[in-house]
Design a protein around this motif. Structure first.
Motif, short mmCIF file in Angstrom:
data_model
loop_
_atom_site.label_atom_id
_atom_site.label_comp_id
_atom_site.label_asym_id
_atom_site.label_seq_id
_atom_site.Cartn_x
_atom_site.Cartn_y
_atom_site.Cartn_z
N LYS A 54 -20.54 18.93 -15.39
CA LYS A 54 -19.92 19.39 -16.64
C LYS A 54 -20.92 20.23 -17.43
CE LYS A 54 -21.19 14.95 -18.77
NZ LYS A 54 -20.70 13.62 -19.18
N TYR B 140 -25.09 20.98 -16.74
CA TYR B 140 -26.20 20.76 -17.69
C TYR B 140 -27.07 22.01 -17.77
CZ TYR B 140 -25.10 15.70 -17.22
OH TYR B 140 -24.48 14.47 -17.19
N LEU C 298 -13.30 14.10 -16.25
CA LEU C 298 -13.65 12.86 -16.95
C LEU C 298 -12.97 12.75 -18.32
CD1 LEU C 298 -17.48 12.93 -16.20
CD2 LEU C 298 -15.82 11.38 -15.16
N HIS D 2 -17.42 3.00 -17.90
CA HIS D 2 -18.66 3.69 -18.26
C HIS D 2 -19.52 2.72 -19.06
CE1 HIS D 2 -21.10 7.21 -18.62
NE2 HIS D 2 -20.92 7.40 -19.90
N SER E 246 -23.53 5.81 -14.12
CA SER E 246 -24.05 7.17 -14.24
C SER E 246 -25.54 7.08 -13.86
CB SER E 246 -23.82 7.70 -15.64
OG SER E 246 -24.41 6.84 -16.58
N SER E 247 -26.33 8.08 -14.23
CA SER E 247 -27.74 8.10 -13.77
C SER E 247 -28.47 6.80 -14.09
CB SER E 247 -28.49 9.26 -14.42
OG SER E 247 -27.96 10.48 -13.98
N ARG F 125 -21.74 8.34 -10.49
CA ARG F 125 -21.53 9.63 -11.17
C ARG F 125 -22.87 10.07 -11.74
NH1 ARG F 125 -17.94 5.96 -13.52
NH2 ARG F 125 -19.15 6.09 -15.45
N GLY G 170 -25.52 12.62 -13.25
CA GLY G 170 -25.74 13.88 -13.94
C GLY G 170 -27.22 14.15 -14.09
N ILE G 171 -27.77 13.66 -15.18
CA ILE G 171 -29.13 14.06 -15.57
C ILE G 171 -30.17 13.82 -14.47
CG2 ILE G 171 -29.70 11.85 -16.78
CD1 ILE G 171 -30.48 15.40 -18.10
#
Ligand SMILES: *Cc1c(COP(=O)(O)O)cnc(C)c1O
Length: 374
Positions: free
Chosen positions: A39, A43, A85, A161, A204-205, A220, A222-223
């Protein structure tokens, strides 16, 4: 001056991205699939560019925030699953189908409205286990059951989440374990009532790095995929050797001498205390380099010299003091964030100096700058 790189750009290191995918997969439980969160222009790394490279590395699941981000990936040739999401207007159900996107059900009412469109769409059910943002409340078992029987919704996944998985504080760990338990208990109840469970995902991360024992169908990420943590002080249970993918670069376009007592920039914020050599860089907060890093907070790397920002950062320009350097000239490349080997110029540290986190610093860079892969 190279046309390709111009005045300012983002450079992404594809080898480091590949490395991060590999080390993250080693942390993941067997059978779990990496869902790359791309998304906000991945980033700031460029959504289509990043997702295409990830495709080549074997990544087949992606997450975006909006339907338009999903459509852009498809138009860019990205293959595999793409989960939205966030919220999508139900009137766009035909586009969900046309572009083969998976939609998150953000509430029970939303599920009913989407089903009511009469178009068969793939969805993931979001369950709220304590963040109190999106999702059907964990206790609403009968509502979730009903969603499984909505005729136009093809339930491919169910997820929650975590809201404090980055914290190692015992209270936060207990809260997170509670979120996880409640999610699985709900899934068990659904199964006991005869429902065949879809793919389940939670982390997530930080969820992955602090709760690596969870055996979900997806993480999921991301960072962490981009090789950085959100803040420099963060500590995690597992510490894979993540490598930063992005660096923010610009060039010196002009060098001028300012006499002691003269000012630089808006508000006469900087007054030279000595005769000063100033380099002007054609990059500013319009490119995502935070105005909060104005004198005395920011610094940049030129020719192995870390030099301070002087005066206020403008929308499109900033000035740095190169008095104490030797040999800096017009056209020289400058690194503003993500400078390898310079901790002070790492993305988490720069983000922290600006009063934010890596996630925000990175995604704000996505607005105006070209992205170049190397
Ligand atoms: C943004 C987002 C992620 C990715 O978070 P990171 O901390 O960057 O890994 C995962 N899940 C949801 C629901 C998100 O909104």
């Amino acid at each position: 001056m190279s046309l390709k790189t111009g005045r300012a750009w983002i450079e992404v290191n594809i080898e480091n991205l590949r490395h991060n995918v590999e080390v993250l997969k080693k942390v993941m439980q067997p059978g779990c699939e990496l869902m790359a969160v791309v998304k906000a222009q991945a980033y700031g790394h460029g959504a289509v560019l990043t997702a295409s490279h990830l495709n080549k590395m074997g990544v087949r699941a992606f997450a975006v925030a909006t339907i338009d981000e999903g459509i852009a990936l498809r138009k860019g040739g990205v293959c595999g699953e793409i989960l939205i999401l966030g919220y999508t207007e139900v009137s766009r159900a035909s586009e969900l189908k046309e572009y083969d996107l998976l939609q998150t059900l953000v509430s029970f009412e939303y599920a009913e409205a989407l089903n009511h469109q009469g178009i068969a769409v793939k969805v993931h059910i979001k369950i709220d286990t304590g963040m109190h943002r999106l999702g059907i409340a964990c206790g609403e078992l009968s509502a979730v059951r009903k969603v499984f029987f909505m005729e136009n919704l093809n339930i491919c996944g169910m997820f929650t989440h975590l809201c404090c998985s980055d914290s190692r504080h015992p209270d936060d760990v207990a809260f997170t374990r509670g979120q996880i338990d409640n999610f699985y208990n709900m899934a068990d109840s659904l199964r006991d009532s005869g429902i065949i469970l879809p793919k389940l995902h939670i982390q997530s991360s930080y969820g992955l790095l602090n709760y690596p024992d969870l055996a979900c169908d997806y993480v999921r990420v991301g960072i962490a995929l981009y090789g950085v943590l959100s803040s420099p002080a963060d500590d995690t249970v597992v510490k894979p050797d993540l490598r930063p993918v992005l660096s923010l670069k610009s060039r010196v376009v002009l060098i001028r001498n300012v006499e002691a007592g003269e000012n630089v920039g808006y508000g006469r914020h900087f007054t030279a205390g000595r005769d000063t050599r100033i380099a002007i860089l054609p990059i500013g907060y319009g490119d995502g380099f935070p105005r909060n890093l104005s004198d005395p907070k920011g610094s940049v790397l030129i020719d192995q010299y870390v030099v301070p920002v002087v005066g206020r950062i403008c929308m499109d320009q900033l000035a740095v003091d190169i008095t104490d350097t030797d040999g800096v000239s017009v056209g020289d490349i400058v690194t503003l964030a993500g400078a390898e080997g310079y901790d002070k110029l790492s993305v988490p540290v720069v983000a922290d100096s600006s009063g934010s986190i890596s996630n925000e610093l990175l995604c704000r860079m996505g607005a105006r700058l070209p992205v170049i892969a190397r």
